[in-house]
Design a protein around this motif. Structure first.
Motif, mmCIF file in Angstrom:
data_model
loop_
_atom_site.group_PDB
_atom_site.id
_atom_site.type_symbol
_atom_site.label_atom_id
_atom_site.label_comp_id
_atom_site.label_asym_id
_atom_site.label_seq_id
_atom_site.Cartn_x
_atom_site.Cartn_y
_atom_site.Cartn_z
ATOM 1 N N ILE A 1 -19.405 23.994 98.284
ATOM 2 C CA ILE A 1 -19.265 22.707 98.570
ATOM 3 C C ILE A 1 -19.398 22.461 100.195
ATOM 4 O O ILE A 1 -18.857 23.389 100.838
ATOM 5 C CB ILE A 1 -17.849 22.443 98.392
ATOM 6 N N ASP A 2 -20.297 21.658 100.646
ATOM 7 C CA ASP A 2 -20.269 21.389 102.200
ATOM 8 C C ASP A 2 -20.209 19.797 102.235
ATOM 9 O O ASP A 2 -20.815 19.132 101.669
ATOM 10 C CB ASP A 2 -21.292 22.335 102.832
ATOM 11 N N GLU A 3 -19.638 19.529 103.582
ATOM 12 C CA GLU A 3 -19.721 18.417 103.908
ATOM 13 C C GLU A 3 -20.870 17.602 104.017
ATOM 14 O O GLU A 3 -21.018 16.236 103.743
ATOM 15 C CB GLU A 3 -18.845 18.304 105.452
ATOM 16 N N ASP A 4 -21.810 18.334 104.574
ATOM 17 C CA ASP A 4 -23.147 17.376 104.736
ATOM 18 C C ASP A 4 -23.699 16.809 103.214
ATOM 19 O O ASP A 4 -23.862 15.499 103.284
ATOM 20 C CB ASP A 4 -24.272 18.489 104.908
ATOM 21 N N LEU A 5 -23.591 17.616 102.322
ATOM 22 C CA LEU A 5 -23.924 17.424 101.067
ATOM 23 C C LEU A 5 -22.901 16.333 100.503
ATOM 24 O O LEU A 5 -23.542 15.058 100.052
ATOM 25 C CB LEU A 5 -23.855 18.397 100.023
ATOM 26 N N MET A 6 -21.680 16.252 100.823
ATOM 27 C CA MET A 6 -20.820 15.345 100.306
ATOM 28 C C MET A 6 -20.918 13.955 100.757
ATOM 29 O O MET A 6 -20.896 12.999 100.185
ATOM 30 C CB MET A 6 -19.288 15.770 100.467
ATOM 31 N N SER A 7 -21.460 14.081 102.225
ATOM 32 C CA SER A 7 -21.567 12.723 102.838
ATOM 33 C C SER A 7 -22.943 12.106 102.353
ATOM 34 O O SER A 7 -23.006 10.941 102.208
ATOM 35 C CB SER A 7 -21.519 12.779 104.278
ATOM 36 N N GLU A 8 -23.834 12.941 102.148
ATOM 37 C CA GLU A 8 -25.133 12.439 101.539
ATOM 38 C C GLU A 8 -24.796 11.905 100.356
ATOM 39 O O GLU A 8 -25.535 10.689 99.966
ATOM 40 C CB GLU A 8 -26.123 13.582 101.250
ATOM 41 N N LEU A 9 -24.316 12.508 99.311
ATOM 42 C CA LEU A 9 -23.948 12.116 98.075
ATOM 43 C C LEU A 9 -23.038 10.611 98.100
ATOM 44 O O LEU A 9 -23.186 9.672 97.149
ATOM 45 C CB LEU A 9 -23.435 12.911 97.122
ATOM 46 N N ALA A 10 -22.211 10.625 99.100
ATOM 47 C CA ALA A 10 -21.195 9.456 99.076
ATOM 48 C C ALA A 10 -22.101 8.243 99.666
ATOM 49 O O ALA A 10 -22.047 7.189 98.890
ATOM 50 C CB ALA A 10 -20.152 9.727 100.038
ATOM 51 N N GLU A 11 -23.031 8.529 100.270
ATOM 52 C CA GLU A 11 -24.176 7.453 100.836
ATOM 53 C C GLU A 11 -25.063 6.954 99.496
ATOM 54 O O GLU A 11 -25.069 5.724 99.464
ATOM 55 C CB GLU A 11 -25.083 7.996 102.168
ATOM 56 N N LEU A 12 -25.587 7.787 98.735
ATOM 57 C CA LEU A 12 -26.148 7.536 97.670
ATOM 58 C C LEU A 12 -25.313 6.506 96.866
ATOM 59 O O LEU A 12 -25.699 5.632 96.071
ATOM 60 C CB LEU A 12 -26.725 8.567 96.940
ATOM 61 N N LYS A 13 -24.225 6.993 96.750
ATOM 62 C CA LYS A 13 -23.189 6.430 95.703
ATOM 63 C C LYS A 13 -23.181 4.865 96.209
ATOM 64 O O LYS A 13 -23.130 3.878 95.614
ATOM 65 C CB LYS A 13 -22.005 6.840 95.625
ATOM 66 N N THR A 14 -22.886 4.705 97.600
ATOM 67 C CA THR A 14 -22.840 3.410 98.193
ATOM 68 C C THR A 14 -24.087 2.642 97.830
ATOM 69 O O THR A 14 -24.184 1.277 97.729
ATOM 70 C CB THR A 14 -22.528 3.430 99.707
#
Ligand SMILES: Nc1nc2c(ncn2[C@@H]2O[C@H](COP(=O)(O)OP(=O)(O)O)[C@@H](O)[C@H]2O)c(=O)[nH]1
Ligand SMILES: [Mg+2]
Length: 446
Positions: free
Chosen positions: A197-210
């Protein structure tokens, strides 16, 4: 699938069933052994605790202690509880958005099977009459974009373009626009993964979700990695609110820990399972069928469905009839070997048969099948229907006729006997088991 766990549980069940009646301490001992088996299969500790507590309580009821078949009743309790933790009543269907296209976002760790599973899912949805568009949002690795392109070509599903240097959000927005214009639905979005798990990936995925407002966010969990994947899934869930899980690589020698823990730990349904590397190796997930497989009881329903898809209607009805009557003969086995070749990997098929564990040494390569087929062909019809008449001199004749050794004939007969015995004990395995497995098969056959 989950063979080691299945075999252990079966041994425990055999002991339990062997008692005419069960004392409280025998039940306690059985439950303790089940607990150890689950922990060794890497099932989450809290899940194991709750599971064994419920089983113990239910198994200790007056009703069971006084019943004529207490062992069978306890096995039924275990099966019921296993279905419960796997998600009883969950549906293997995917939601649709009120506005097309529906977006399915595939997430998970690197190597878990996201790209492969995206293609599998697209293929399945295409088969259901929908017109999916695959979206390569793992843009940093050119190989990943290419991999999805190849798979899309293989299954005849278009893959949205990803130009070098474009970020995942841009690829997805363009794909969404394109899908709206040409009427493709759903979008299956393959995303990047990391080893951890890394923060970069999570924020990228969160952006895709939005940006995409996916109606399903599906976590692809590698069944081989046990509790690690469950822990990672929890982190993804905390950030993205997953809507479903796809369990990949259940065809390997996974211990079963991930499968048995993830539904309960996340509270999110398992929707599909990956059962092989190829794009057709994706199956709808059914808690009851999975429980039967884990318990080594085979998955007769899925087998019948597969047989129906691959064999003629008459052939598969005959198979269903035989499975139900559990009156398998060597002649049937020979027929089945022929049909099975059309069904896919033989190992996969055998795993679904009740008593598969007793067959695990059966030679499953083409050569082995050929030999088995030859041995059966060298028998008389009478011998095929009533193998118990095959004495020493008949064995020698059959071996000569089929160009095999007497020991090969012995092995086949022994395996067949075990298989038949297993199937018999399945159908006579007490009222609960019967309605659970064969009753379901009956209703499936209408
Ligand atoms: N045996 C088996 N292999 C699988 C399954 N799903 C994926 N794989 C393999 O797992 C590896 C990683 O898959 P990939 O889709 O590239 O993972 P990603 O990094 O999450 O995109 C590949 O070699 C796949 O062929 C499955 O259900 N069974
Ligand atoms: Mg990938």
């Amino acid at each position: 699938m989950f063979e080691a766990l299945g075999e252990r549980l079966q041994t425990i069940f055999r002991t339990l069933r062997g008692h005419g009646h069960l004392t409280e301490s025998e039940i306690r001992e059985g439950v303790r052994e089940i607990r150890t088996a689950l922990l060794e299969a890497d099932v989450d500790l809290s899940v194991v605790k709750e599971f064994t507590e419920v089983v113990r309580q239910k198994a200790m009821s007056e009703e069971i202690l006084k019943s004529l078949t207490p062992g069978h009743q306890v096995v039924k309790v275990v099966r019921d509880e296993m279905i419960a933790i796997l998600g009883q009543g969950d549906e293997a269907s995917l939601k649709r958005a009120s506005q097309t296209p529906s977006v399915y976002l595939m997430v998970g760790l690197q190597g878990s099977g996201k790209t492969t599973t995206s293609a599998k899912l697209a293929r399945l949805l295409k088969g259901l009459g929908r017109s999916p568009l695959l979206v390569p949002a793992d843009v940093r690795r050119p190989a990943a974009v290419e991999q999805l392109g190849v798979l899309g070509g293989e299954i005849g599903v278009p893959v949205a373009p990803a130009r070098p240097g474009e970020d995942a959000g841009a690829v997805c927005r363009a794909a969404l626009k394109e899908a709206r214009q040409v009427g493709r639905d759903p979008l299956v979005v393959d995303t990047a993964g990391r080893l951890h798990i890394d923060e970069d990936l999570m924020s990228e995925l969160a952006e895709l979700k939005t940006a995409l407002e996916p109606v399903e966010i599906l976590y692809v969990a590698d069944a081989m990695t046990g509790q690690d994947t469950v822990r990672a899934a929890s982190a993804f869930h905390a950030r993205l609110t997953l809507t479903g899980v796809i369990l990949s690589k259940t065809d390997g020698d996974a211990r079963g820990g991930a499968a048995l823990s993830i539904r309960k730990v996340l509270g999110v349904p398992i929707k599909f399972i990956g059962v092989g590397e190829h794009t057709e190796n994706l199956e709808a997930f059914h808690p009851d069928r999975m429980a039967s497989r884990i318990l080594g009881m085979g998955d007769v329903l899925t087998l019948i469905e597969k047989a129906e898809a691959a064999a003629s209607v008459e052939e598969s009805e005959a198979l269903a009839r035989r499975l139900k009557k559990s009156e398998l003969t060597l002649e049937d086995l020979a027929d089945q070997l022929d049909t099975m070749k059309r069904l896919g990997s033989l190992r996969q098929i055998l795993d679904m048969l009740p008593g598969a564990a007793s067959l695990k040494d059966m030679p499953l390569d083409e050569k082995g099948i050929g030999r088995t087929r030859a041995i059966i062909s060298s028998m008389t019809r009478e011998e095929r229907l009533r193998p118990e008449i095959i004495d020493g001199s008949r064995r020698a004749r059959i071996a000569r006729g089929s160009g095999t050794a007497v020991s090969d004939v012995n092995v086949l007969l022994k395996q067949f006997k075990q298989m038949r015995k297993m199937m018999k004990s399945m159908t006579r395995g007490g009222p609960g088991m019967r309605s659970g497995l064969f009753g379901a098969a009956r209703s499936f056959r209408r």
